[in-house]
Design a protein around this motif. Sequence first.
Motif, PDB file in Angstrom:
ATOM      1  N   TYR A   1      -6.911   0.841  11.916  1.00 59.01           N
ATOM      2  CA  TYR A   1      -6.145  -0.186  11.200  1.00 59.01           C
ATOM      3  C   TYR A   1      -6.790  -1.560  11.313  1.00 59.01           C
ATOM      4  O   TYR A   1      -7.708  -1.757  12.093  1.00 59.01           O
ATOM      5  CB  TYR A   1      -4.726  -0.281  11.804  1.00 59.01           C
ATOM      6  N   GLY A   2      -6.211  -2.523  10.565  1.00 58.51           N
ATOM      7  CA  GLY A   2      -6.493  -3.929  10.823  1.00 58.51           C
ATOM      8  C   GLY A   2      -5.611  -4.327  11.998  1.00 58.51           C
ATOM      9  O   GLY A   2      -4.450  -3.930  12.066  1.00 58.51           O
TER      10      GLY A   2
ATOM     11  N   THR B   1      -9.117  -7.491   4.728  1.00 55.97           N
ATOM     12  CA  THR B   1      -8.954  -8.200   6.011  1.00 55.97           C
ATOM     13  C   THR B   1     -10.018  -9.290   6.168  1.00 55.97           C
ATOM     14  O   THR B   1      -9.711 -10.395   6.625  1.00 55.97           O
ATOM     15  CB  THR B   1      -9.022  -7.194   7.187  1.00 55.97           C
TER      16      THR B   1
ATOM     17  N   ILE C   1      -1.851  -3.985  11.149  1.00 58.26           N
ATOM     18  CA  ILE C   1      -1.418  -4.392   9.807  1.00 58.26           C
ATOM     19  C   ILE C   1      -0.857  -3.153   9.112  1.00 58.26           C
ATOM     20  O   ILE C   1      -1.522  -2.122   9.053  1.00 58.26           O
ATOM     21  CB  ILE C   1      -2.624  -4.968   9.024  1.00 58.26           C
TER      22      ILE C   1
ATOM     23  N   GLU D   1     -10.723  -5.854  11.185  1.00 62.57           N
ATOM     24  CA  GLU D   1     -10.538  -4.582  10.498  1.00 62.57           C
ATOM     25  C   GLU D   1     -11.138  -3.451  11.324  1.00 62.57           C
ATOM     26  O   GLU D   1     -12.316  -3.483  11.669  1.00 62.57           O
ATOM     27  CB  GLU D   1     -11.175  -4.635   9.098  1.00 62.57           C
ATOM     28  N   LYS D   2     -10.319  -2.487  11.652  1.00 68.39           N
ATOM     29  CA  LYS D   2     -10.722  -1.266  12.369  1.00 68.39           C
ATOM     30  C   LYS D   2     -11.629  -1.549  13.573  1.00 68.39           C
ATOM     31  O   LYS D   2     -12.779  -1.092  13.625  1.00 68.39           O
ATOM     32  CB  LYS D   2     -11.370  -0.288  11.385  1.00 68.39           C
TER      33      LYS D   2
ATOM     34  N   LEU E   1       0.860  -1.185   0.000  1.00 72.33           N
ATOM     35  CA  LEU E   1       0.000   0.000   0.000  1.00 72.33           C
ATOM     36  C   LEU E   1       0.896   1.236   0.000  1.00 72.33           C
ATOM     37  O   LEU E   1       1.685   1.427   0.935  1.00 72.33           O
ATOM     38  CB  LEU E   1      -0.917   0.006   1.232  1.00 72.33           C
TER      39      LEU E   1
ATOM     40  N   VAL F   1       1.999   3.868   2.851  1.00 66.91           N
ATOM     41  CA  VAL F   1       2.908   3.554   3.962  1.00 66.91           C
ATOM     42  C   VAL F   1       4.349   3.481   3.461  1.00 66.91           C
ATOM     43  O   VAL F   1       4.642   2.738   2.517  1.00 66.91           O
ATOM     44  CB  VAL F   1       2.523   2.198   4.607  1.00 66.91           C
TER      45      VAL F   1
HETATM   46  C1  G1P Z   1      -5.841  -0.579   5.033  1.00 72.27           C
HETATM   47  C2  G1P Z   1      -6.157  -1.967   5.598  1.00 72.27           C
HETATM   48  C3  G1P Z   1      -5.816  -2.020   7.093  1.00 72.27           C
HETATM   49  C4  G1P Z   1      -4.383  -1.607   7.308  1.00 72.27           C
HETATM   50  C5  G1P Z   1      -4.118  -0.222   6.676  1.00 72.27           C
HETATM   51  C6  G1P Z   1      -2.641   0.119   6.738  1.00 72.27           C
HETATM   52  O1  G1P Z   1      -6.746   0.343   5.595  1.00 72.27           O
HETATM   53  O2  G1P Z   1      -7.519  -2.282   5.372  1.00 72.27           O
HETATM   54  O3  G1P Z   1      -6.026  -3.331   7.577  1.00 72.27           O
HETATM   55  O4  G1P Z   1      -4.083  -1.586   8.695  1.00 72.27           O
HETATM   56  O5  G1P Z   1      -4.514  -0.197   5.307  1.00 72.27           O
HETATM   57  O6  G1P Z   1      -2.395   1.401   6.262  1.00 72.27           O
HETATM   58  P1  G1P Z   1      -6.971   1.826   4.955  1.00 72.27           P
HETATM   59  O7  G1P Z   1      -5.823   2.638   5.447  1.00 72.27           O
HETATM   60  O8  G1P Z   1      -6.985   1.645   3.479  1.00 72.27           O
HETATM   61  O9  G1P Z   1      -8.278   2.279   5.516  1.00 72.27           O
END
Ligand code: G1P
Length: 293
Positions: free
Chosen positions: A173-174, A234, A206, A193-194, A131, A134
Amino acid sequence: MTRIRKAIFPVAGLGTRFLPATKAMPKEMLPVVDRPLIQHVVDEAYEAGIEHLIFVTGRNKGVIEDHFDRQFELELTLMERGKKAELALLSEALPEAGTVSFTRQQSPLGLGHAVWCARELVGHEPFALLLPDVLVQHPRGCLAQMIDAASGLDGNANIIAVEEVPAERAHMYGIVGVGQPKGKAFAITKMVEKPKREDAPSNLSITGRYILQPEIFDILEKQAAGTGGEIQLTDAMVALARTQPFYGLKFEGRSFDCGSKIGFLTANIAYGLDRPDIAPELRNEIRRLLSGK
Ligand code: G1P
């Protein structure tokens, strides 16, 4: 574990937290020092041995494609002016022809859906997922650390990078539950998740780096919307964990959530301070700012 050759980069997000900067420019192209965010994450993937980049894009993301293509007029001008160092920078960032694929997520249905959009391009092999919000700063990149850890695990293992977060941030986060250690990793017992603070199974979140088995695609195909009305990766991982092992790796290094303004600005300072060509001057400027002079 089979060699991980392909990496997915979901880059379809709207970047609303950075408006108006992201009105006409994808958030993934915002620079951290002098490289776009996406370039930092792609470099991390290459360091880990990834050979094929798969971008899941959306409307208004054409600039990302251009970034990973040649810029002929610019190259010509630099050549005519004898700017060798700049030319070298451009060619370093250029993937070999045929090793980058783009597909579009037509509707913003969630991270799980974005990953599923890449199923045909990945095929039936384990893959990495990074992602681009990050960044992880460490001499050995986060994905490379995960691949190192994977060599001691079962062939059908799924691995997720995790890090400690304060309890009051768990809902962003997850969050994973922690089981038995295995080498540098540990078995994951739960993924949520969250979660609400009181429902978080641990303080490990995560982090946005995954190594996943291709069976995740069959699950994502049927995955119903979850938290926030989105198709959550997740939730699909929870289903896959019923038949395949999942491990967490507490990676070394510092992460920056560049999806937030503070994380993005801090990343710029941290990466700047890590650059010998600008660090001394940057340090002085920061001192001056902080002392109010
Ligand atoms: C996503 C994932 C989440 C993770 C996070 C990390 O969430 O669904 O599990 O902890 O990225 O950045 P988002 O940030 O897209 O809401």
